[in-house]
Design a protein around this motif. Structure first.
Motif, PDB file in Angstrom:
ATOM      1  N   THR A 172      63.625  50.870   3.131  1.00  0.00           N
ATOM      2  CA  THR A 172      64.000  50.052   1.985  1.00  0.00           C
ATOM      3  C   THR A 172      63.756  50.863   0.715  1.00  0.00           C
ATOM      4  OG1 THR A 172      61.774  49.152   1.738  1.00  0.00           O
ATOM      5  CG2 THR A 172      63.273  47.984   3.243  1.00  0.00           C
ATOM      6  N   SER A 173      63.934  50.229  -0.442  1.00  0.00           N
ATOM      7  CA  SER A 173      63.671  50.938  -1.698  1.00  0.00           C
ATOM      8  C   SER A 173      62.217  51.351  -1.815  1.00  0.00           C
ATOM      9  CB  SER A 173      64.062  50.058  -2.891  1.00  0.00           C
ATOM     10  OG  SER A 173      63.356  48.830  -2.861  1.00  0.00           O
ATOM     11  N   SER A 174      61.328  50.631  -1.132  1.00  0.00           N
ATOM     12  CA  SER A 174      59.900  50.980  -1.132  1.00  0.00           C
ATOM     13  C   SER A 174      59.555  51.975  -0.034  1.00  0.00           C
ATOM     14  CB  SER A 174      59.043  49.721  -0.935  1.00  0.00           C
ATOM     15  OG  SER A 174      59.270  48.781  -1.944  1.00  0.00           O
ATOM     16  N   GLY A 175      60.500  52.208   0.880  1.00  0.00           N
ATOM     17  CA  GLY A 175      60.200  52.975   2.074  1.00  0.00           C
ATOM     18  C   GLY A 175      60.056  54.461   1.885  1.00  0.00           C
ATOM     19  N   SER A 176      60.472  54.976   0.722  1.00  0.00           N
ATOM     20  CA  SER A 176      60.324  56.423   0.488  1.00  0.00           C
ATOM     21  C   SER A 176      58.863  56.835   0.480  1.00  0.00           C
ATOM     22  CB  SER A 176      60.987  56.820  -0.831  1.00  0.00           C
ATOM     23  OG  SER A 176      60.398  56.136  -1.915  1.00  0.00           O
ATOM     24  N   THR A 177      57.964  55.879   0.326  1.00  0.00           N
ATOM     25  CA  THR A 177      56.530  56.149   0.441  1.00  0.00           C
ATOM     26  C   THR A 177      56.187  56.707   1.811  1.00  0.00           C
ATOM     27  OG1 THR A 177      56.114  54.265  -1.025  1.00  0.00           O
ATOM     28  CG2 THR A 177      54.228  55.099   0.222  1.00  0.00           C
ATOM     29  N   THR A 236      55.233  43.839   1.649  1.00  0.00           N
ATOM     30  CA  THR A 236      56.318  44.762   1.331  1.00  0.00           C
ATOM     31  C   THR A 236      56.966  45.285   2.599  1.00  0.00           C
ATOM     32  OG1 THR A 236      55.195  45.481  -0.695  1.00  0.00           O
ATOM     33  CG2 THR A 236      56.910  46.932   0.177  1.00  0.00           C
ATOM     34  N   SER A 237      58.283  45.145   2.676  1.00  0.00           N
ATOM     35  CA  SER A 237      59.027  45.727   3.792  1.00  0.00           C
ATOM     36  C   SER A 237      59.347  47.174   3.454  1.00  0.00           C
ATOM     37  CB  SER A 237      60.316  44.940   4.032  1.00  0.00           C
ATOM     38  OG  SER A 237      61.086  45.562   5.051  1.00  0.00           O
ATOM     39  N   PHE A 238      58.930  48.089   4.325  1.00  0.00           N
ATOM     40  CA  PHE A 238      59.179  49.518   4.119  1.00  0.00           C
ATOM     41  C   PHE A 238      60.406  50.015   4.879  1.00  0.00           C
ATOM     42  CE2 PHE A 238      54.580  49.334   3.166  1.00  0.00           C
ATOM     43  CZ  PHE A 238      54.594  49.938   1.919  1.00  0.00           C
ATOM     44  N   SER A 253      62.618  43.285   9.295  1.00  0.00           N
ATOM     45  CA  SER A 253      61.692  44.376   8.980  1.00  0.00           C
ATOM     46  C   SER A 253      61.152  45.033  10.241  1.00  0.00           C
ATOM     47  CB  SER A 253      60.528  43.863   8.134  1.00  0.00           C
ATOM     48  OG  SER A 253      60.982  43.476   6.855  1.00  0.00           O
ATOM     49  N   TRP A 305      48.961  55.799   3.728  1.00  0.00           N
ATOM     50  CA  TRP A 305      49.214  54.609   2.892  1.00  0.00           C
ATOM     51  C   TRP A 305      48.150  53.539   3.158  1.00  0.00           C
ATOM     52  CZ3 TRP A 305      49.948  49.410   3.456  1.00  0.00           C
ATOM     53  CH2 TRP A 305      50.388  48.716   2.321  1.00  0.00           C
ATOM     54  N   SER A 337      56.208  37.730  -1.649  1.00  0.00           N
ATOM     55  CA  SER A 337      56.358  39.055  -2.245  1.00  0.00           C
ATOM     56  C   SER A 337      55.068  39.862  -2.147  1.00  0.00           C
ATOM     57  CB  SER A 337      56.795  38.935  -3.703  1.00  0.00           C
ATOM     58  OG  SER A 337      55.838  38.195  -4.446  1.00  0.00           O
TER      59      SER A 337
END
Length: 242
Positions: free
Chosen positions: A155-160, A185-187, A201, A236, A182
Motif C-alpha cells: 500500500t502507500s504505507s508499504g514502502s516501509t 495500518t495495512s502495509f 490485507s 518496524w 485507522s
C-alpha cells in the motif's frame, strides 16, 4: 531446547567486505513450542543468519534465541517476540504461552511479529471462530484455506517494508485481514484471488501501548525466502527501522 546465536567477539562492530561498521543489536525471541511449525522456525533463523552475514539490515545484528515457553521470564531482555507459523488454536489454548505477559511486554515498548498462526492468535478475532489475544485490537482475521504462492502489493504505507511494486510469497492457510480503525495500518494487500480474498490485507501493523504489533498472513521465511522483508518487519515492529 534453546538455540542461541552469539555476537561477534566485539559486540559493537561487524566486519563486512573488510569494512568495519558500528552495529546495534536487536534481541529476538522466537517461539518454538507446541503448535509451532518447524519449517517456519528454521526459516526465521536462516533469514536472521543471512542478514547477519550479509549485513542486510545496515549495521544491525540480530541476536536470537528460541523458547518453548512464553512468559515474563522468558521475554525478559528481548526487543521482539516472533510467533511463527503453526496452529493458532494451539497457541491460544496453550498453558505455555501467557498472552497477558506478551501484552505487557509489547505495552512496555517492545515488538511482536506474528506470521500466519501468530497473526491469527494476536488479532482481535477470527471471524466466526474464536477471539484472538487482541494485541492488534483493530485487526480482524478471516480463515483462509489455501497453500501455494500468493502475490502481494504494498500500500502507500508499504514502502516501509517492501521496496518493489509486487512480491510473491509462500502462503499456508494464513488469514485474510481487515482493519476496523485507522489505528491499524495495512502495509500490503493480496493482489490476486488465489486466497479468495483479493484486496484484503496481507500485512498489517498497529501500536499496542508503547510497542508495535505486525501481522503477516504469508511466510517471508519459507521458500521463496525473502530475508530482506522479514528483516524490515522485525525492524518496524521493534522500532529500529531507518
Amino acid at each position: 531446547m534453546t538455540f542461541v546465536v552469539g555476537l561477534p567477539d566485539d559486540s559493537n562492530e561487524i566486519n563486512t567486505n573488510n569494512t568495519t561498521n558500528k552495529v546495534s543489536t536487536v534481541k529476538v525471541l522466537i517461539f518454538a513450542g507446541d503448535g509451532s511449525m518447524e519449517e517456519s522456525v528454521a526459516g526465521i533463523k536462516a533469514c536472521l543468519d543471512e542478514s547477519n552475514s550479509m549485513n542486510l539490515s545496515s549495521g544491525i545484528y540480530f541476536d536470537y534465541d528460541t523458547s518453548s515457553e512464553i512468559n515474563s521470564n522468558t521475554l525478559s531482555g528481548y526487543d521482539i517476540l516472533i510467533m511463527p507459523g503453526g496452529n493458532s488454536a494451539t497457541y491460544i489454548a496453550s498453558g505455555n504461552i501467557d498472552n497477558d505477559d506478551i501484552k505487557e511486554f509489547v505495552n512496555q515498548g517492545n515488538g511482536y511479529l506474528g506470521i500466519c498462526a501468530g497473526a491469527y492468535a494476536a488479532s482481535n478475532s477470527v471471524d466466526g471462530a474464536y477471539s484472538g489475544w487482541g494485541l492488534a485490537s483493530h485487526v480482524n482475521t478471516i480463515d483462509v484455506s489455501y497453500e501455494g504462492l500468493v502475490s502481494i502489493n504494498p500500500t502507500s504505507s508499504g514502502s516501509t517494508l517492501i521496496d518493489s511494486s509486487q512480491i510473491n510469497l509462500h502462503h499456508q492457510n494464513g488469514p485474510a485481514m481487515y482493519t476496523t480503525s485507522s489505528s491499524a495500518t495495512s502495509f500490503a494487500t493480496f493482489s490476486d484471488n488465489s486466497t479468495g480474498y483479493q484486496g484484503y490485507s496481507a500485512i498489517v501493523g498497529e501500536s499496542y501501548g508503547s510497542g508495535r504489533v505486525l501481522l503477516s498472513s504469508s511466510h517471508p521465511e519459507i521458500d521463496p525466502q525473502d530475508s530482506q522483508l522479514l528483516v524490515q518487519m522485525i525492524l518496524w515492529a521493534s522500532k529500529n527501522s531507518r
